[in-house]
Write an enzyme that holds these catalytic residues in place. Sequence first.
Site, mmCIF file in Angstrom:
data_model
loop_
_atom_site.group_PDB
_atom_site.id
_atom_site.type_symbol
_atom_site.label_atom_id
_atom_site.label_comp_id
_atom_site.label_asym_id
_atom_site.label_seq_id
_atom_site.Cartn_x
_atom_site.Cartn_y
_atom_site.Cartn_z
ATOM 1 N N ILE A 195 19.585 -45.476 27.118
ATOM 2 C CA ILE A 195 19.004 -44.138 26.976
ATOM 3 C C ILE A 195 18.743 -43.630 28.380
ATOM 4 C CG2 ILE A 195 17.037 -42.818 26.130
ATOM 5 C CD1 ILE A 195 16.583 -45.012 24.079
ATOM 6 N N GLY A 251 19.447 -51.361 32.701
ATOM 7 C CA GLY A 251 18.032 -51.756 32.612
ATOM 8 C C GLY A 251 17.182 -50.834 31.764
ATOM 9 N N HIS A 252 17.853 -49.804 31.149
ATOM 10 C CA HIS A 252 17.049 -48.802 30.451
ATOM 11 C C HIS A 252 17.815 -48.278 29.231
ATOM 12 C CE1 HIS A 252 14.797 -45.126 29.566
ATOM 13 N NE2 HIS A 252 13.847 -45.579 30.373
ATOM 14 N N TYR A 253 17.958 -49.097 28.094
ATOM 15 C CA TYR A 253 17.391 -50.459 28.020
ATOM 16 C C TYR A 253 18.527 -51.409 27.729
ATOM 17 C CZ TYR A 253 13.117 -47.732 27.418
ATOM 18 O OH TYR A 253 12.081 -46.850 27.587
#
Lengths: 87, 183, 127
Positions: free
Chosen positions: C45, C38-40
């Site tokens: 990252i 989810g990041h990203y």
Amino acid sequence: MSETAATALDKEDLRRTVADVLDVDEAELTDEADFVENLGVDSLMALEVMVVLEKKYSVKLGESELKEVTCLQKAYDLLAAKLQDAA
Amino acid sequence: MITISGIKRILPHRYPMLLVDRVDELVPGERLTARKAVTANEPWYRELSAGATDEQHAYPPVLLVESWCQAAGVLAAWDTPNPDVLAGQVMLFGSISEVVFHRPVLPGDVLEHRIRLVRALSDTVIFEGEALVDGEPVLEVGRVVMAMRPATELTEAAAGHVVADQAVAAARAVVTDRAVATN
Amino acid sequence: MPVRAAGPVQGTPKVLANGPDLVAVEVTVEPGEQVFPGHYPGFPIFPGVCVVEYVHLGALATAPAPGLRLEAIESTRFLSPVFPGDRLVVELDWQRKGGSWRCKATAGTGRGRAAAVRLRFAEGSAR
């Protein structure tokens, strides 16, 4: 957070505040030490110092004025001028 | 008010790291109020022991900060929404200062994030604010500095990294998947 | 080992040194960390606050007193991105500060400094 009354401008108090934000020892933060060149501070942090000082001394600085301040003496002189205008 | 689908058009973050549920109030360039509900099914609680106490269900402090910062990100990005991280400008965290945790946040609490824009310069924005639960402060944020940077700053760093470590990362991924699968 | 509190990161920092002149821990940021999808999406990252969390866990693993609780993040500077597979080395410096403890830390990867973090801990459980 209500605006506190403008704090009186004292250089040693200013040195303590700036040293804390820059996370450097007060001894290193001489009047002329350049934030970026001598203290290895990044431009973002130098900007942050000025925003903290704006709040502490209740003064308003323009973007160009913010970017001119590269050492403690310049911060002191700019604040002194601003506080005098306000007085 | 901005609903979750609107937030997803502005922020690139997705599950499990999209930590803002709704924006209740937005005054562009000035302030924003947003909320995030904390439930017992957050992924961060998966590895807690069966008999975990309430105290151990305290929402991770760093994620309280992340949630607050994502709300600030909506205010910052409102004028230039860029859900596609790879193109155009990307908002990078510069610094976070004077963050104080007043009391633990537990499942069932709804965080109310209050964000105020302190300063907006050509390529940098500075925010301050707090988070409340039932009107009581749980988090205080002295200063968050975000810098808008060309996305290439990230992609070049990533590209340099990927070329050098691709083999190592790939090997680790295999090992990790096997490890995750077995435990 | 203290009971693991809920948290976003899945690695456990290993203490490399805990002496008078050097306190350091290391942890590898595995590509399988749960935050990456989810990041990203398509561009993993490691979130800055997760670097802070590893500094936090490293601080607890080298704490000068038992039962310390994170009271404040006094300052955090994010200096360069952290990616899947990076080996994070954290150097820590503990100091007494009035009634609480301050931990100044720098976290680095093979490419150089990733973050400078200053945490403050209170003694005893939450009020």
